[in-house]
Enzyme design. Structure first.
Site, PDB file in Angstrom:
ATOM      1  N   HIS A 142      32.688  82.819 -39.945  1.00  0.00           N
ATOM      2  CA  HIS A 142      32.114  83.490 -38.774  1.00  0.00           C
ATOM      3  C   HIS A 142      31.804  82.480 -37.659  1.00  0.00           C
ATOM      4  CE1 HIS A 142      28.549  85.892 -37.004  1.00  0.00           C
ATOM      5  NE2 HIS A 142      29.669  86.458 -36.598  1.00  0.00           N
ATOM      6  N   ARG A 143      32.532  82.560 -36.569  1.00  0.00           N
ATOM      7  CA  ARG A 143      32.441  81.600 -35.442  1.00  0.00           C
ATOM      8  C   ARG A 143      32.820  80.181 -35.893  1.00  0.00           C
ATOM      9  NH1 ARG A 143      26.455  83.583 -33.187  1.00  0.00           N
ATOM     10  NH2 ARG A 143      26.762  85.760 -33.674  1.00  0.00           N
ATOM     11  N   GLU A 150      36.728  83.786 -37.748  1.00  0.00           N
ATOM     12  CA  GLU A 150      36.408  84.843 -36.783  1.00  0.00           C
ATOM     13  C   GLU A 150      35.940  84.106 -35.536  1.00  0.00           C
ATOM     14  OE1 GLU A 150      33.466  87.626 -34.755  1.00  0.00           O
ATOM     15  OE2 GLU A 150      33.213  85.583 -35.480  1.00  0.00           O
ATOM     16  N   ASP A 194      34.928  84.691 -31.022  1.00  0.00           N
ATOM     17  CA  ASP A 194      34.593  85.656 -29.971  1.00  0.00           C
ATOM     18  C   ASP A 194      35.224  85.235 -28.650  1.00  0.00           C
ATOM     19  OD1 ASP A 194      32.433  87.096 -31.587  1.00  0.00           O
ATOM     20  OD2 ASP A 194      31.718  85.035 -31.621  1.00  0.00           O
ATOM     21  N   HIS A 253      30.379  83.238 -27.980  1.00  0.00           N
ATOM     22  CA  HIS A 253      29.795  84.505 -28.447  1.00  0.00           C
ATOM     23  C   HIS A 253      29.034  85.262 -27.360  1.00  0.00           C
ATOM     24  CE1 HIS A 253      26.659  87.073 -30.202  1.00  0.00           C
ATOM     25  NE2 HIS A 253      27.618  87.407 -31.057  1.00  0.00           N
ATOM     26  N   GLU A 277      37.606  88.521 -31.926  1.00  0.00           N
ATOM     27  CA  GLU A 277      36.722  89.609 -31.486  1.00  0.00           C
ATOM     28  C   GLU A 277      36.663  89.651 -29.964  1.00  0.00           C
ATOM     29  OE1 GLU A 277      32.621  89.655 -32.918  1.00  0.00           O
ATOM     30  OE2 GLU A 277      32.172  91.242 -31.470  1.00  0.00           O
ATOM     31  N   LYS A 291      35.024  90.520 -26.769  1.00  0.00           N
ATOM     32  CA  LYS A 291      33.632  90.788 -26.393  1.00  0.00           C
ATOM     33  C   LYS A 291      33.568  91.654 -25.144  1.00  0.00           C
ATOM     34  CE  LYS A 291      30.901  88.909 -29.464  1.00  0.00           C
ATOM     35  NZ  LYS A 291      30.164  89.836 -30.312  1.00  0.00           N
ATOM     36  N   ASP A 348      28.830  84.162 -42.880  1.00  0.00           N
ATOM     37  CA  ASP A 348      27.925  83.515 -41.941  1.00  0.00           C
ATOM     38  C   ASP A 348      27.898  82.023 -42.217  1.00  0.00           C
ATOM     39  OD1 ASP A 348      26.607  84.289 -39.747  1.00  0.00           O
ATOM     40  OD2 ASP A 348      25.008  85.343 -40.793  1.00  0.00           O
TER      41      ASP A 348
HETATM   42  O1  G3P Z   1      33.102  90.104 -36.061  1.00  0.00           O
HETATM   43  C1  G3P Z   1      31.951  90.151 -36.809  1.00  0.00           C
HETATM   44  C2  G3P Z   1      30.749  89.674 -36.068  1.00  0.00           C
HETATM   45  O2  G3P Z   1      31.070  88.495 -35.381  1.00  0.00           O
HETATM   46  C3  G3P Z   1      30.232  90.684 -35.096  1.00  0.00           C
HETATM   47  O3  G3P Z   1      29.021  90.317 -34.511  1.00  0.00           O
HETATM   48  O4  G3P Z   1      27.609  89.442 -32.729  1.00  0.00           O
HETATM   49  O5  G3P Z   1      28.403  87.914 -34.514  1.00  0.00           O
HETATM   50  O6  G3P Z   1      29.986  88.739 -32.788  1.00  0.00           O
HETATM   51  P1  G3P Z   1      28.759  89.046 -33.601  1.00  0.00           P
HETATM   52 MG    MG Z   2      31.850  87.946 -33.508  1.00  0.00          MG
END
Ligand code: G3P
Ligand code: MG
Length: 235
Positions: A8-9, A35, A37, A50, A110, A112, A230
């Site tokens: 995640h990120r 993942e 953003d 993000h 993702e 945004k 995470d």
């Molecule tokens: O793509 C899953 C997750 O990243 C969504 O929430 O706010 O962390 O971008 P956020």
């Molecule tokens: Mg995200």
């Protein structure tokens, strides 16, 4: 388990989120993918960050959409995290795709577009992915499902992932309506029965965000395709 984890990120436990070092760490650890953003700058560049603002993760202030790429590139996106990352820049999407360099690695992009609407975001993201010949390794996700429809309208074969927080009833029906590849539910709404029914209905499930090994294992046993982990690593 590594082959089921999307960081995640990036690996944001040991490197600043959504930066090249965080993505490189995921490659080095042999994870399934990342993942990330994407927002858009004033001059139409695809900015991997993000928040809509640069304040939390850089030494600057302001909205991404009000800044040019040159202004964004002048910011330090590493020092807030740790001194050793001082000078690390916010990447554009193309830099990340270049880093992946066609290896076996999944990229969940993702879009945004849930808070600010960026005209042309979907077209530009698709163009970049096509340029690097990575369409088969990318899942385009968003909380703004109109963005997902737009992606499918431009390129029917693109894989889209429906991000959502609510405990939806029969979410596979919605996913099928959107011709999505996968559902990306908020972790608490995921049940074994839901995952199994999605698979029967031809949809993959990729929950966000998981922060421990036991939960990741349970979800993998349910049959999810990946878990969005995470901090980007198993703790
Ligand atoms: O793509 C899953 C997750 O990243 C969504 O929430 O706010 O962390 O971008 P956020
Ligand atoms: Mg995200």
């Amino acid at each position: 388990m590594k082959e089921k984890i999307l960081a995640h990120r990036g690996v944001s436990l040991t490197a600043p989120e959504n930066t090249l070092p965080a993505f490189a760490a995921a490659i080095k650890q042999g994870l399934a993918g990342i993942e990330l953003d994407v927002q858009m700058s004033k001059d139409g560049h695809l900015i991997v960050i993000h928040d809509e603002r640069v304040d939390r993760t850089t030494n600057g202030k302001g909205l991404v959409r009000d800044m040019t790429l040159e202004e964004i590139k002048s910011l330090d996106a590493g020092t807030w995290f740790a001194e050793k990352y001082s000078g690390v820049k916010i990447p554009v999407l193309e830099e990340v795709l270049e880093l992946i360099d066609n290896r076996e690695f999944m990229i969940n992009i993702e879009l945004k577009s849930g808070i600010i609407q960026y005209p042309g975001l979907e077209e530009r993201v698709l163009e970049a992915v096509k340029k690097y010949n990575l369409l088969d390794k990318v899942i385009f996700s968003s909380f703004n499902h109109y963005s997902l429809l737009k992606i499918k309208e431009i390129h029917e074969g693109a894989k889209t992932g429906v991000l959502y927080y609510a405990g939806l009833v029969d979410p596979w029906e919605y996913g099928k309506k959107l011709k999505a590849y996968s559902l990306h539910p908020f972790l608490p709404s995921v049940t074994e029965q839901m995952v199994k029914e999605c698979l029967v209905q031809g949809l993959q499930v990729i929950p966000f965000t998981v922060n421990n090994k036991e939960t990741a294992k349970k979800l993998i046993d349910f049959g999810v395709e990946y878990v969005i982990m995470d901090w980007g690593q198993i703790t």
